[in-house]
Design an enzyme around this catalytic site. Structure first.
Site, PDB file in Angstrom:
ATOM      1  CE  LYS A   1      11.912   0.010 -35.613  1.00 35.89           C
ATOM      2  NZ  LYS A   1      12.142  -1.645 -34.750  1.00 35.89           N
TER       3      LYS A   1
HETATM    4  C1  LIG Z   1      11.601   4.770 -40.090  1.00 35.67           C
HETATM    5  C2  LIG Z   1      11.519   3.570 -39.735  1.00 35.67           C
HETATM    6  N1  LIG Z   1      10.321   2.268 -40.882  1.00 35.67           N
HETATM    7  C3  LIG Z   1      10.522   1.587 -40.372  1.00 35.67           C
HETATM    8  C4  LIG Z   1      11.354   0.756 -40.022  1.00 35.67           C
HETATM    9  C5  LIG Z   1      11.110  -1.218 -39.732  1.00 35.67           C
HETATM   10  O1  LIG Z   1      10.254  -1.593 -38.618  1.00 35.67           O
HETATM   11  P1  LIG Z   1      10.849  -2.281 -37.952  1.00 35.67           P
HETATM   12  O2  LIG Z   1      12.033  -2.586 -37.075  1.00 35.67           O
HETATM   13  O3  LIG Z   1       9.363  -2.563 -37.334  1.00 35.67           O
HETATM   14  O4  LIG Z   1      10.324  -3.955 -39.132  1.00 35.67           O
HETATM   15  C6  LIG Z   1      12.134   1.419 -38.552  1.00 35.67           C
HETATM   16  C7  LIG Z   1      13.006   1.003 -37.813  1.00 35.67           C
HETATM   17  O5  LIG Z   1      14.235   0.581 -37.660  1.00 35.67           O
HETATM   18  C8  LIG Z   1      12.408   2.440 -39.010  1.00 35.67           C
HETATM   19  O6  LIG Z   1      13.378   3.212 -38.161  1.00 35.67           O
END
Ligand SMILES: Cc1ncc(COP(=O)(O)O)c(C=O)c1O
Length: 328
Positions: free
Chosen positions: A48
């Protein structure tokens, strides 16, 4: 200073260029190699950081974020960490709202990075004034803050289109055939998937969705059914609405995973591969294992591991918690 040896002027410059690491044990009987894009090598320990930088840069350009301004966001923790890092280096304040099912560690870490954190109930509709979406919107209005809205702000998927996608393409020398990622806001799956499909339309984009999320039903049928949403234990993935970052033309398949198998896979990743990861990473690798029949000799699979296990030590890596929840 030799900047080609990764010497940086500030922490933000260290975002991205994470390694691909081959899985050797869990996928031993696969017909093709599986590489993990290990995103905990980012300075905030998650993927992120990439979107935090792009969201802030785009808001600075548009004037939505003014010098000394306040950033207000609802986040499962990782986006907050990325925003906090970037904000620190640029003189912004951060206020975050989080669902109460999130790890206590995530709240403490954000507070350590100087952010104000509000913990909100998980078990309410997104429109409910107590939900972490509503609380973030209210605080942004009250304080004149900027709400990056990672769900509906397309700078999110654009960050992955500009960094995660090109990195994977270069790292695999264009040989990637299957791209796998847990999906929440959709940024990681769609931004990277779009870039990869533009390089080679045959690349398969496979998203991982938890049982209890409404994304798979929407993708398979076109129906948006918030009433199908249930609480689940894996964090940061799945949704009870469809964020604007989704664009189904860049998805080939969504695979459903379950809490128990995903969390046990986290433990296997730590013990067998030396990769100490968060629950969505265990979920993604569990999805890869479930989809084994899709892969053949000559293929090259890349799976994203979104974050580090340190934020989950009191949960996934704690036997008492795992037993209490029925996962051990
Ligand atoms: C630990 C974790 N895994 C997966 C995701 C999913 O990614 P995306 O929001 O880009 O779909 C997030 C997003 O908040 C996350 O914090």
């Amino acid at each position: 200073m030799n900047k080609s040896l990764r010497v940086f002027d500030n922490v933000v410059e260290a975002i991205g260029n994470t390694p691909l690491i081959r899985l050797n044990s869990i996928t031993r009987d696969f017909p093709c190699p599986v590489y993990a894009k290990v995103e905990y090598f980012n300075p905030g320990n998650s993927i992120k950081d990439r979107i935090a930088l792009k969201l802030i840069e785009d808001a600075e350009k548009s004037g939505a974020l003014q010098p000394g301004g306040t950033i207000v966001e609802c986040t499962s923790g990782n986006t907050g960490m990325g925003l906090a890092l970037v904000a620190l280096t640029r003189g912004y304040k951060c206020v975050f709202t989080m669902a109460d099912k999130m790890s206590k560690e995530k709240v403490d870490i954000l507070r350590a990075m100087g952010a104000e954190v509000h913990v909100c109930p998980t078990n309410v509709e997104p429109e409910d004034p107590r939900s972490y979406y509503s609380v973030a919107a209210r605080i942004a209005k009250e304080r004149g803050g900027w709400n990056p809205d990672q769900y509906n702000n397309l700078s999110n998927r654009e960050a992955h289109y500009m960094s995660t996608g090109p990195e994977i393409w270069k790292q695999t020398e264009g040989k990637i055939t299957h791209y796998v990622a847990s999906t929440g806001t959709g940024g990681t799956l769609i931004g990277t998937g779009k870039y990869l499909k533009e390089q080679n339309p045959n690349v398969q984009v496979l998203g991982i969705d938890p049982d209890g999320s409404i994304l798979k039903h929407w993708f398979d049928t076109g129906e948006v059914k918030p009433e199908l949403a249930k609480v689940y234990a894996v964090e940061g993935m799945g949704e009870d609405f469809i964020p604007l970052n989704y664009d189904p033309q860049y998805i080939d398949h969504l695979e459903t995973i379950y809490d128990k198998e995903s969390l046990l896979m986290c433990r296997r990743l730590a013990k067998e591969e030396g990769l100490f990861v968060g629950s969505s990473a265990g979920a993604a690798v569990q999805g890869v294992v479930q989809m084994k029949d899709k892969f053949k000799e000559g293929d090259l699979v890349v799976v994203v591991l979104h974050d580090h296990g340190s934020r989950y030590v009191g949960k996934i890596y704690n036997d008492d918690w795992m037993k209490e929840k029925g996962f051990l």
